[in-house]
Design a protein around this motif. Structure first.
Motif, PDB file in Angstrom:
ATOM      1  N   LYS A   1       0.641  -1.418  -0.148  1.00 12.09           N
ATOM      2  CA  LYS A   1       0.023   0.026  -0.201  1.00 12.09           C
ATOM      3  C   LYS A   1       0.612   0.997   0.080  1.00 12.09           C
ATOM      4  CE  LYS A   1      -3.671   2.620   2.477  1.00 12.09           C
ATOM      5  NZ  LYS A   1      -4.492   2.519   3.512  1.00 12.09           N
ATOM      6  N   ILE A   2       0.604   2.055  -0.967  1.00 19.38           N
ATOM      7  CA  ILE A   2       1.518   3.407  -1.246  1.00 19.38           C
ATOM      8  C   ILE A   2       0.588   4.509  -1.211  1.00 19.38           C
ATOM      9  CG2 ILE A   2       2.984   4.673  -2.613  1.00 19.38           C
ATOM     10  CD1 ILE A   2       4.145   2.214  -3.652  1.00 19.38           C
ATOM     11  N   ALA A   3       0.777   5.235  -0.048  1.00 19.66           N
ATOM     12  CA  ALA A   3      -0.184   6.481   0.010  1.00 19.66           C
ATOM     13  C   ALA A   3       0.450   7.756  -0.845  1.00 19.66           C
ATOM     14  CB  ALA A   3      -0.488   6.750   1.507  1.00 19.66           C
ATOM     15  N   VAL A   4      -0.075   8.318  -1.705  1.00 16.45           N
ATOM     16  CA  VAL A   4       0.310   9.597  -2.130  1.00 16.45           C
ATOM     17  C   VAL A   4      -0.569  10.588  -1.669  1.00 16.45           C
ATOM     18  CG1 VAL A   4       0.642  10.816  -4.262  1.00 16.45           C
ATOM     19  CG2 VAL A   4       1.192   8.214  -4.317  1.00 16.45           C
ATOM     20  N   SER A   5      -0.149  11.570  -1.022  1.00 13.90           N
ATOM     21  CA  SER A   5      -1.334  12.611  -0.291  1.00 13.90           C
ATOM     22  C   SER A   5      -0.688  13.884  -0.576  1.00 13.90           C
ATOM     23  CB  SER A   5      -1.202  12.146   1.294  1.00 13.90           C
ATOM     24  OG  SER A   5      -2.013  13.185   1.777  1.00 13.90           O
ATOM     25  N   TRP A   6      -1.762  14.874  -0.852  1.00 17.70           N
ATOM     26  CA  TRP A   6      -1.273  16.275  -0.932  1.00 17.70           C
ATOM     27  C   TRP A   6      -0.894  16.480   0.556  1.00 17.70           C
ATOM     28  CZ3 TRP A   6      -3.076  20.621   1.772  1.00 17.70           C
ATOM     29  CH2 TRP A   6      -2.642  21.734   1.309  1.00 17.70           C
ATOM     30  N   ALA A   7       0.176  17.585   0.882  1.00 19.90           N
ATOM     31  CA  ALA A   7       0.417  18.029   2.232  1.00 19.90           C
ATOM     32  C   ALA A   7       0.371  19.482   2.245  1.00 19.90           C
ATOM     33  CB  ALA A   7       1.622  17.482   2.496  1.00 19.90           C
ATOM     34  N   TYR A   8       0.309  20.076   3.061  1.00 26.11           N
ATOM     35  CA  TYR A   8       0.289  21.601   3.411  1.00 26.11           C
ATOM     36  C   TYR A   8       1.931  22.205   3.100  1.00 26.11           C
ATOM     37  CZ  TYR A   8       0.652  26.067   5.211  1.00 26.11           C
ATOM     38  OH  TYR A   8       1.004  27.387   5.340  1.00 26.11           O
ATOM     39  N   SER A   9       1.691  23.202   2.545  1.00 26.44           N
ATOM     40  CA  SER A   9       2.862  24.034   2.144  1.00 26.44           C
ATOM     41  C   SER A   9       2.519  25.485   2.097  1.00 26.44           C
ATOM     42  CB  SER A   9       3.717  23.570   0.758  1.00 26.44           C
ATOM     43  OG  SER A   9       4.795  24.403   0.658  1.00 26.44           O
ATOM     44  N   PRO A  10       3.401  26.360   2.528  1.00 33.18           N
ATOM     45  CA  PRO A  10       3.191  27.672   2.772  1.00 33.18           C
ATOM     46  C   PRO A  10       3.344  28.308   1.125  1.00 33.18           C
ATOM     47  CG  PRO A  10       5.052  27.329   3.521  1.00 33.18           C
ATOM     48  CD  PRO A  10       4.666  26.177   3.325  1.00 33.18           C
ATOM     49  N   SER A  11       3.638  27.468   0.394  1.00 27.11           N
ATOM     50  CA  SER A  11       3.477  28.040  -1.076  1.00 27.11           C
ATOM     51  C   SER A  11       2.628  27.332  -1.800  1.00 27.11           C
ATOM     52  CB  SER A  11       5.253  27.951  -1.755  1.00 27.11           C
ATOM     53  OG  SER A  11       5.598  26.715  -1.781  1.00 27.11           O
ATOM     54  N   TYR A  12       2.222  27.606  -2.988  1.00 28.83           N
ATOM     55  CA  TYR A  12       1.022  27.053  -3.673  1.00 28.83           C
ATOM     56  C   TYR A  12       1.265  26.818  -5.113  1.00 28.83           C
ATOM     57  CZ  TYR A  12       0.350  30.567  -7.171  1.00 28.83           C
ATOM     58  OH  TYR A  12       0.420  31.362  -8.226  1.00 28.83           O
ATOM     59  N   ALA A  13       2.395  27.178  -5.576  1.00 29.88           N
ATOM     60  CA  ALA A  13       2.539  26.884  -7.154  1.00 29.88           C
ATOM     61  C   ALA A  13       3.357  25.553  -7.493  1.00 29.88           C
ATOM     62  CB  ALA A  13       3.119  28.184  -7.951  1.00 29.88           C
ATOM     63  N   LYS A  14       3.203  24.534  -6.847  1.00 30.41           N
ATOM     64  CA  LYS A  14       4.043  23.365  -7.098  1.00 30.41           C
ATOM     65  C   LYS A  14       3.123  22.587  -8.098  1.00 30.41           C
ATOM     66  CE  LYS A  14       6.422  23.140  -2.620  1.00 30.41           C
ATOM     67  NZ  LYS A  14       5.840  24.408  -2.028  1.00 30.41           N
ATOM     68  N   PRO A  15       3.976  22.066  -9.066  1.00 31.85           N
ATOM     69  CA  PRO A  15       3.375  21.111 -10.040  1.00 31.85           C
ATOM     70  C   PRO A  15       2.532  19.916  -9.637  1.00 31.85           C
ATOM     71  CG  PRO A  15       5.623  21.069 -10.326  1.00 31.85           C
ATOM     72  CD  PRO A  15       5.427  21.868  -9.169  1.00 31.85           C
ATOM     73  N   LEU A  16       1.680  19.421 -10.486  1.00 29.59           N
ATOM     74  CA  LEU A  16       1.171  18.068 -10.309  1.00 29.59           C
ATOM     75  C   LEU A  16       1.778  17.079 -10.672  1.00 29.59           C
ATOM     76  CD1 LEU A  16      -1.183  20.555 -10.706  1.00 29.59           C
ATOM     77  CD2 LEU A  16      -2.735  18.833 -10.874  1.00 29.59           C
ATOM     78  N   SER A  17       2.679  17.190 -11.444  1.00 22.52           N
ATOM     79  CA  SER A  17       3.666  16.062 -12.220  1.00 22.52           C
ATOM     80  C   SER A  17       4.056  15.180 -11.428  1.00 22.52           C
ATOM     81  CB  SER A  17       4.774  16.631 -12.929  1.00 22.52           C
ATOM     82  OG  SER A  17       5.590  17.350 -12.245  1.00 22.52           O
ATOM     83  N   VAL A  18       4.633  15.175  -9.967  1.00 22.36           N
ATOM     84  CA  VAL A  18       5.191  14.021  -9.327  1.00 22.36           C
ATOM     85  C   VAL A  18       4.018  13.445  -8.848  1.00 22.36           C
ATOM     86  CG1 VAL A  18       6.244  13.465  -6.933  1.00 22.36           C
ATOM     87  CG2 VAL A  18       7.128  15.229  -8.525  1.00 22.36           C
ATOM     88  N   PRO A  19       3.014  13.544  -7.882  1.00 22.01           N
ATOM     89  CA  PRO A  19       1.780  12.756  -7.777  1.00 22.01           C
ATOM     90  C   PRO A  19       1.066  12.134  -8.900  1.00 22.01           C
ATOM     91  CG  PRO A  19       1.113  15.009  -7.430  1.00 22.01           C
ATOM     92  CD  PRO A  19       2.593  15.256  -7.660  1.00 22.01           C
ATOM     93  N   GLN A  20       0.904  12.769  -9.976  1.00 21.86           N
ATOM     94  CA  GLN A  20       0.351  12.134 -11.241  1.00 21.86           C
ATOM     95  C   GLN A  20       1.273  10.881 -11.879  1.00 21.86           C
ATOM     96  OE1 GLN A  20      -2.554  15.745 -12.782  1.00 21.86           O
ATOM     97  NE2 GLN A  20      -0.632  15.703 -13.965  1.00 21.86           N
ATOM     98  N   GLY A  21       2.569  11.270 -11.830  1.00 22.55           N
ATOM     99  CA  GLY A  21       3.631  10.268 -12.255  1.00 22.55           C
ATOM    100  C   GLY A  21       3.405   8.996 -11.331  1.00 22.55           C
ATOM    101  N   LEU A  22       3.463   9.203 -10.095  1.00 24.17           N
ATOM    102  CA  LEU A  22       3.428   8.022  -9.072  1.00 24.17           C
ATOM    103  C   LEU A  22       2.007   7.476  -9.394  1.00 24.17           C
ATOM    104  CD1 LEU A  22       4.730   9.767  -6.071  1.00 24.17           C
ATOM    105  CD2 LEU A  22       5.999   8.142  -7.243  1.00 24.17           C
ATOM    106  N   ILE A  23       1.052   8.139  -9.374  1.00 20.70           N
ATOM    107  CA  ILE A  23      -0.154   7.241  -9.496  1.00 20.70           C
ATOM    108  C   ILE A  23      -0.399   6.411 -10.750  1.00 20.70           C
ATOM    109  CG2 ILE A  23      -1.484   8.563  -7.673  1.00 20.70           C
ATOM    110  CD1 ILE A  23      -3.262   9.876 -10.350  1.00 20.70           C
ATOM    111  N   THR A  24       0.216   7.153 -11.888  1.00 19.76           N
ATOM    112  CA  THR A  24       0.040   6.303 -13.261  1.00 19.76           C
ATOM    113  C   THR A  24       0.977   5.295 -13.250  1.00 19.76           C
ATOM    114  OG1 THR A  24       1.593   8.029 -14.348  1.00 19.76           O
ATOM    115  CG2 THR A  24      -0.811   8.250 -14.247  1.00 19.76           C
ATOM    116  N   LEU A  25       2.228   5.421 -12.637  1.00 15.46           N
ATOM    117  CA  LEU A  25       3.338   4.094 -12.677  1.00 15.46           C
ATOM    118  C   LEU A  25       3.096   2.943 -11.793  1.00 15.46           C
ATOM    119  CD1 LEU A  25       5.849   3.350 -14.114  1.00 15.46           C
ATOM    120  CD2 LEU A  25       7.186   4.542 -12.256  1.00 15.46           C
TER     121      LEU A  25
END
Length: 176
Positions: free
Chosen positions: A33-57
């Protein structure tokens, strides 16, 4: 040859490096079981590419991938479709849940990662100048601030398996 280091949709070099590490650690990923979770950061403009790459691979290699994020932080529909198809083809599974706690419950691997709210990221594309961008950024920072509880701390890790791995796409200076 062309190597995609990262694009708006995927970060294949990061995802492959993570896959190789996990296979080295566990061997077969079937049933892990691999949990890929959004996590709070004080900045906002981080790309979606890492979580999308993980969930598709990872589901293609038999992993049970669970994605968690607060409302407003959805990933691209194409990534979700690919994750489901990869799970079906590779014997893994893919599901989306509403809380980090649910995703972390019994997880063998946790992967907390901040990414920007999709709607505001899309809005940035049509911004007409610095004033528009500043207003969008202010709303995005406000939206992130409403989810400060989405953090990976000792309480969150206690919900995962006792020997769970913590993964992250960036180096971390623990205690610095």
């Amino acid at each position: 040859p062309i190597v995609n280091l990262q694009c708006d949709f995927d970060h294949p070099t990061q995802s492959l490096a993570d896959l190789l590490f996990l296979r080295d650690r566990f061997g077969d990923l079937s049933g892990k079981k691999i949990a890929v979770s959004w996590a709070y950061s004080p900045s906002y403009a981080k790309p979606l590419s890492v979580p999308q790459g993980l969930i598709t691979l990872l589901p293609r290699f038999g992993a049970k991938v669970v994605l968690a994020h607060p409302k407003g932080y959805r990933l691209m529909d194409e990534a979700l479709t690919r994750a489901e198809a990869g799970a079906k083809a590779g014997g893994g599974s893919f599901e989306v849940v509403d809380t980090m706690d649910e995703a972390f419950a019994g997880a063998d691997v946790v992967y907390p990662k901040s990414w920007g709210p999709m709607a505001l990221m899309e809005e940035r594309l049509s911004a007409q100048g610095a004033a528009d961008l500043a207003e969008i950024e202010a709303r995005a920072l406000d939206q992130n601030a409403r989810h400060r509880a989405w953090i990976c701390d000792e309480d969150a890790m206690a919900k995962a398996a006792s020997d769970a791995l913590y993964m992250h796409c960036l180096p971390a200076d623990i205690g610095a």
